[in-house]
Write a protein that holds these residues in place. Sequence first.
Motif, short mmCIF file in Angstrom:
data_model
loop_
_atom_site.label_atom_id
_atom_site.label_comp_id
_atom_site.label_asym_id
_atom_site.label_seq_id
_atom_site.Cartn_x
_atom_site.Cartn_y
_atom_site.Cartn_z
N ASN A 60 0.83 -1.21 0.00
CA ASN A 60 0.00 0.00 0.00
C ASN A 60 0.86 1.26 0.00
O ASN A 60 0.51 2.25 -0.63
CB ASN A 60 -0.92 0.01 1.22
CG ASN A 60 -2.10 -0.92 1.04
OD1 ASN A 60 -2.42 -1.29 -0.08
ND2 ASN A 60 -2.73 -1.30 2.13
N LEU A 61 1.99 1.20 0.72
CA LEU A 61 2.86 2.38 0.75
C LEU A 61 3.44 2.63 -0.63
O LEU A 61 3.52 3.76 -1.09
CB LEU A 61 3.98 2.18 1.77
CG LEU A 61 3.53 2.10 3.23
CD1 LEU A 61 4.72 1.96 4.14
CD2 LEU A 61 2.71 3.30 3.63
N ASN A 62 3.85 1.56 -1.33
CA ASN A 62 4.32 1.72 -2.70
C ASN A 62 3.22 2.31 -3.58
O ASN A 62 3.49 3.06 -4.51
CB ASN A 62 4.77 0.38 -3.28
CG ASN A 62 6.17 0.02 -2.84
OD1 ASN A 62 7.10 0.73 -3.13
ND2 ASN A 62 6.29 -1.09 -2.12
N PRO A 98 -0.18 3.06 -8.32
CA PRO A 98 -1.15 1.99 -8.49
C PRO A 98 -0.61 0.85 -9.35
O PRO A 98 -0.92 -0.31 -9.09
CB PRO A 98 -2.32 2.69 -9.19
CG PRO A 98 -2.16 4.13 -8.84
CD PRO A 98 -0.69 4.37 -8.70
N PHE A 99 0.22 1.18 -10.35
CA PHE A 99 0.76 0.13 -11.21
C PHE A 99 1.77 -0.73 -10.45
O PHE A 99 1.80 -1.95 -10.58
CB PHE A 99 1.41 0.74 -12.46
CG PHE A 99 0.43 1.52 -13.30
CD1 PHE A 99 -0.46 0.84 -14.12
CD2 PHE A 99 0.38 2.89 -13.23
CE1 PHE A 99 -1.37 1.55 -14.88
CE2 PHE A 99 -0.53 3.61 -13.99
CZ PHE A 99 -1.41 2.93 -14.81
N ILE A 100 2.61 -0.06 -9.64
CA ILE A 100 3.59 -0.81 -8.85
C ILE A 100 2.86 -1.74 -7.90
O ILE A 100 3.19 -2.94 -7.80
CB ILE A 100 4.50 0.16 -8.04
CG1 ILE A 100 5.28 1.07 -8.99
CG2 ILE A 100 5.45 -0.61 -7.15
CD1 ILE A 100 6.04 2.18 -8.28
N ALA A 101 1.84 -1.19 -7.20
CA ALA A 101 1.11 -2.01 -6.23
C ALA A 101 0.44 -3.18 -6.94
O ALA A 101 0.48 -4.32 -6.46
CB ALA A 101 0.07 -1.15 -5.51
N GLN A 102 -0.16 -2.90 -8.09
CA GLN A 102 -0.84 -3.95 -8.85
C GLN A 102 0.17 -5.02 -9.27
O GLN A 102 -0.10 -6.22 -9.16
CB GLN A 102 -1.49 -3.32 -10.08
CG GLN A 102 -2.22 -4.29 -10.98
CD GLN A 102 -3.57 -4.66 -10.40
OE1 GLN A 102 -4.06 -3.99 -9.48
NE2 GLN A 102 -4.16 -5.73 -10.91
N PHE A 103 1.33 -4.58 -9.72
CA PHE A 103 2.36 -5.53 -10.16
C PHE A 103 2.81 -6.41 -8.99
O PHE A 103 2.92 -7.62 -9.13
CB PHE A 103 3.56 -4.79 -10.74
CG PHE A 103 4.75 -5.68 -10.95
CD1 PHE A 103 4.79 -6.56 -12.01
CD2 PHE A 103 5.81 -5.68 -10.05
CE1 PHE A 103 5.87 -7.41 -12.20
CE2 PHE A 103 6.89 -6.53 -10.22
CZ PHE A 103 6.93 -7.39 -11.29
N LEU A 104 3.03 -5.78 -7.82
CA LEU A 104 3.54 -6.56 -6.68
C LEU A 104 2.48 -7.54 -6.18
O LEU A 104 2.79 -8.67 -5.82
CB LEU A 104 3.95 -5.62 -5.55
CG LEU A 104 5.23 -4.81 -5.79
CD1 LEU A 104 5.43 -3.80 -4.68
CD2 LEU A 104 6.43 -5.75 -5.87
#
Lengths: 276, 285
Positions: free
Chosen positions: A173-175, A183-189
């Motif tokens: 969530n912090l990312n 949002p893309f980083i979080a989605q990717f992770l």
Amino acid sequence: MAYRRPPTKAQLRRQRMEALVNYPLDWLEERSGLVGGVRYFLFRKVPGDVNWMQTLGSAALTAFIVQAVTGVILAMYYKPTPNEAYRSIQNITDHVTLGWLVRGMHRWGASVFIILMFLHMGRVFLFGAYKYPRELNWIVGVLILVLGMMEGFTGYLLPWDQTAYWATVVGINLNGTAPFLGPFIAQFLRAGQEIGADTLTRFYSLHMMLIPGGIIALIGLHLYLVVRLGVTSPPWSKEAAGMALADEEPQPLRPGLTRPVPRGIAAARPEAGGSK
Amino acid sequence: MAAAPQRHAGVKPSRLEEARAQFARYKEDVKERGKPFYPYAMFHDTVMSLVVVSVIVGLAAIWKWTSYGPHHDGTHQGLLGPEYTAPADPGTTSFVPRPDWYFYFLFYLLRIFKWPESVFLGTVGVPTICLILLFALPFIDVRRERRLLHRPVAVVAAALTILSMAVLTWKGATAKEALASEVIADVPNWVKAEKLPQNAVPGARLFATAGCTACHTYLGTGSSNLGAPDLTQIGTRNLGIDFQIRHLKCPSCVVPGSPMPKFESLGEERLRQLAIFLEASKGKQ
């Protein structure tokens, strides 16, 4: 020409033995040049006054090797699915022979690796060893540090216990708060909307293949640059290798150089100072 | 050796020329007076590596032998923490999120910024700037000087960096945690202080046990480790029950950029109880 005594039997035997021992090395050297490479690495000159602080880099490398070896062993017993992960960690910790040691070394080796990287970086900073011509190696080092931290983040989820799960929920969530990319980083992770089986396998793959592969490649580049550019001597060194600036007094010029030679060295080696 | 080119009178060599000359001198000096890596430097490296491996084995042993509890498992809180906690359960949200210690300095940065408007400064802003500065260091500090006493700016910058990271790590390590078992004892006080209606009490109990207080504070109870807002008088904003439910289900869908986890797993019924409690919280009456 002086008369030469023919070799004795013992000498002949010795020669044959030497040829036998050297043969594989010669074979390898002729086809790869590796023996010469290793010899160059081992017998290259380092400044005479290298310091104990300059072992921190190789200490960090040792910690990384510990991580690699224990990681491979853990991967033999660990099962990256939400149903099995926790039980396999329990099994490794409580039942597998010396499993507690391997997991403990991996868990704490990570902290030691991070600490040693920071200490190594501090040493390089204090020695001013990032200055010309070693700027690129500083950048490579910082990249290794960042990848090492990413190893810490991805590895933390794998035991799939409450600590792991909730720290990763918050971490992702912090990312996700990053502007634009978040949002893309979080989605990717997460590999989806929720943290679940796909997140676990994704973290596992990143943790044991992609990131370590990157670290190994960068360590190779890091070491290549160290060997190519040489080891820095301490900034307080009295030798020319470590001398930051020449003395203020006018000095005899050393051939080919635009800077005067420090006094002590010019006196110790008269052939180095003055024009011939 | 080639004839020495004389220094051009009056022309100062450029910084790069000086650096090249110094490096050439370094190379020559190491060649003439240096010692071979093997065995000299390698001996030091080997000793250091043995120390590193011993420390790692020692930590593993301490971890094992102090966390092995009476139930013959590794959940016992030893000197270095338990070997594992309870299995991951997305349903129980009563767990205090905590990263590994070397992320504490990042973790504590969050408290310095306000949620949710500027939280991204703590999560990515400041760390990114620091990282860029770290990468750019060799291009910022281009002087050849390496002696510490002649690099006051660098020394002060290093000291401040180390100090701030140490303080942030320490603060993160000692940050107060809110245990559900202790928070639940405060619920009657909340009801009294805020004059909560009867239908808000189940929500209050849920608020105390569902992990909300791991990040939020309420009338001084709870932990503000992550800097999340205080909810003592969240009801005065009159956001509405429906908004509260939607927000609890998916905070980032309603408040873009919010790092709060989703609490959808609590279920419609309990989310409604929580929402009623939050809306009834009008501060001390």
